[in-house]
Design a protein around this motif. Structure first.
Motif, PDB file in Angstrom:
ATOM      1  N   HIS A 108       0.829  -1.201   0.000  1.00  0.00           N
ATOM      2  CA  HIS A 108       0.000   0.000   0.000  1.00  0.00           C
ATOM      3  C   HIS A 108       0.866   1.256   0.000  1.00  0.00           C
ATOM      4  N   LEU A 113       2.089   1.739  -3.497  1.00  0.00           N
ATOM      5  CA  LEU A 113       0.987   2.205  -4.334  1.00  0.00           C
ATOM      6  C   LEU A 113       0.777   3.706  -4.175  1.00  0.00           C
ATOM      7  N   LEU A 114       0.758   4.177  -2.918  1.00  0.00           N
ATOM      8  CA  LEU A 114       0.500   5.588  -2.656  1.00  0.00           C
ATOM      9  C   LEU A 114       1.677   6.470  -3.054  1.00  0.00           C
ATOM     10  N   LYS A 139       2.883   5.219  -7.669  1.00  0.00           N
ATOM     11  CA  LYS A 139       2.041   4.895  -8.813  1.00  0.00           C
ATOM     12  C   LYS A 139       1.168   6.074  -9.218  1.00  0.00           C
ATOM     13  N   ALA A 158      -2.358   7.763 -10.887  1.00  0.00           N
ATOM     14  CA  ALA A 158      -3.750   7.533 -10.532  1.00  0.00           C
ATOM     15  C   ALA A 158      -4.310   6.306 -11.251  1.00  0.00           C
ATOM     16  N   GLU A 192      -2.646   3.760 -12.493  1.00  0.00           N
ATOM     17  CA  GLU A 192      -1.979   2.559 -11.968  1.00  0.00           C
ATOM     18  C   GLU A 192      -2.572   2.152 -10.618  1.00  0.00           C
ATOM     19  N   ARG A 193      -2.915   3.128  -9.794  1.00  0.00           N
ATOM     20  CA  ARG A 193      -3.527   2.821  -8.495  1.00  0.00           C
ATOM     21  C   ARG A 193      -4.882   2.148  -8.672  1.00  0.00           C
ATOM     22  N   THR A 222      -4.381  -1.387  -9.940  1.00  0.00           N
ATOM     23  CA  THR A 222      -3.929  -2.256  -8.852  1.00  0.00           C
ATOM     24  C   THR A 222      -5.093  -2.648  -7.959  1.00  0.00           C
ATOM     25  N   PHE A 223      -5.937  -1.671  -7.629  1.00  0.00           N
ATOM     26  CA  PHE A 223      -7.092  -1.942  -6.777  1.00  0.00           C
ATOM     27  C   PHE A 223      -8.041  -2.939  -7.428  1.00  0.00           C
ATOM     28  N   LEU A 231      -6.916   4.818  -2.059  1.00  0.00           N
ATOM     29  CA  LEU A 231      -5.873   5.028  -3.067  1.00  0.00           C
ATOM     30  C   LEU A 231      -5.219   6.399  -2.986  1.00  0.00           C
ATOM     31  N   ASP A 256      -1.033  -1.818 -14.561  1.00  0.00           N
ATOM     32  CA  ASP A 256      -0.505  -1.946 -13.212  1.00  0.00           C
ATOM     33  C   ASP A 256       1.011  -2.047 -13.228  1.00  0.00           C
TER      34      ASP A 256
END
Length: 232
Positions: free
Chosen positions: A148, A151-152, A155, A157, A159-160, A163-164, A191, A231
């Motif tokens: 996480h 991700l924050l 990555k 927006a 890509e986030r 991923t989610f 995210l 991703d």
């Protein structure tokens, strides 16, 4: 309130008041209880009802039976950062210290199991297998926290969001469709994105034929490979 032993080979997901077909989950509590005789208590919570608050004493460890839970922290300016979504079968509330670092709320109508933390720690002190399973659960939470953070921090927006969706596809998909219990604002707070950014990204993915909508929160992934490429 219902007291029962832990033995759950499959757990249902409740979305919008309806129960999705049961799918196998890893009953981590059951694996521990099988040889130490721990007993859990079940509680039900309504939509948006608090399960425990930030800085409250961490007296219990929890497992989602039906529904979904979000753990989050409110920042000093009132913004909310969601740290994790806990789905059927997931264990949450494990803490290294005496208090909960995050608050936890039911996203939809939810039932959870509670086991006294002291009972788990006592069992772990006398049974190597219990200690190993607790360590595995803790290590899993640490991996999620690390993922996480990446991700924050690194990555874009899109890509986030990709991923989610891949995470939810892995954890929630039934018969090719994922029924999301969380709203887009929840997704944004998880995210680190605004509601508008999440909605725009989902619309772009729909326009590109990567996903389809079947209701407000029901999503079908039509091209997982392209989503994986985003991703990456």
């Amino acid at each position: 309130m219902l007291t029962q032993t832990l033995n759950t080979p499959a757990i249902n997901t409740q979305i919008g008041g309806k129960i999705a077909p049961a799918h196998p989950v890893t009953d981590q509590f059951g694996a521990i209880a099988g040889h130490v005789g721990l007993v859990a208590t079940e509680f039900s919570y309504g939509k948006d009802e608090e399960i425990y608050g930030e800085e409250e004493a961490a007296e219990y460890v929890y497992q989602v039976v039906t529904g979904a839970v979000r753990s989050y922290k409110l920042l000093s300016d009132g913004r909310r950062q969601i740290g994790a979504f806990h789905l059927p079968g997931d264990v949450f509330g494990l803490e290294s210290g005496p208090a909960h670092r995050l608050a936890a709320e039911a996203i939809i109508d939810t039932t959870v199991r509670l086991v006294k933390r002291a009972s788990l720690e006592k069992a772990a002190g006398t049974d190597v297998q219990v200690a190993r399973k607790l360590w595995a659960m803790t290590a899993g939470e640490l991996r999620h926290a690390e993922d996480h953070m990446l991700l924050l921090g690194r990555k874009t927006a899109m890509e986030r969001v990709a991923t989610f969706l891949l995470e939810m596809d892995r954890r929630l998909a039934v018969a090719g469709m994922m029924a999301l219990p969380m709203c887009r604002r929840d997704i944004g707070d998880y995210l680190g994105l605004t509601l508008e950014t999440v909605s725009r990204a989902l619309s772009q993915l729909h326009a590109q034929g990567i996903l389809g909508f079947s209701g407000a929160r029901q999503i079908v992934l039509r091209n997982r490979q392209r989503l994986h490429n985003l991703d990456a």
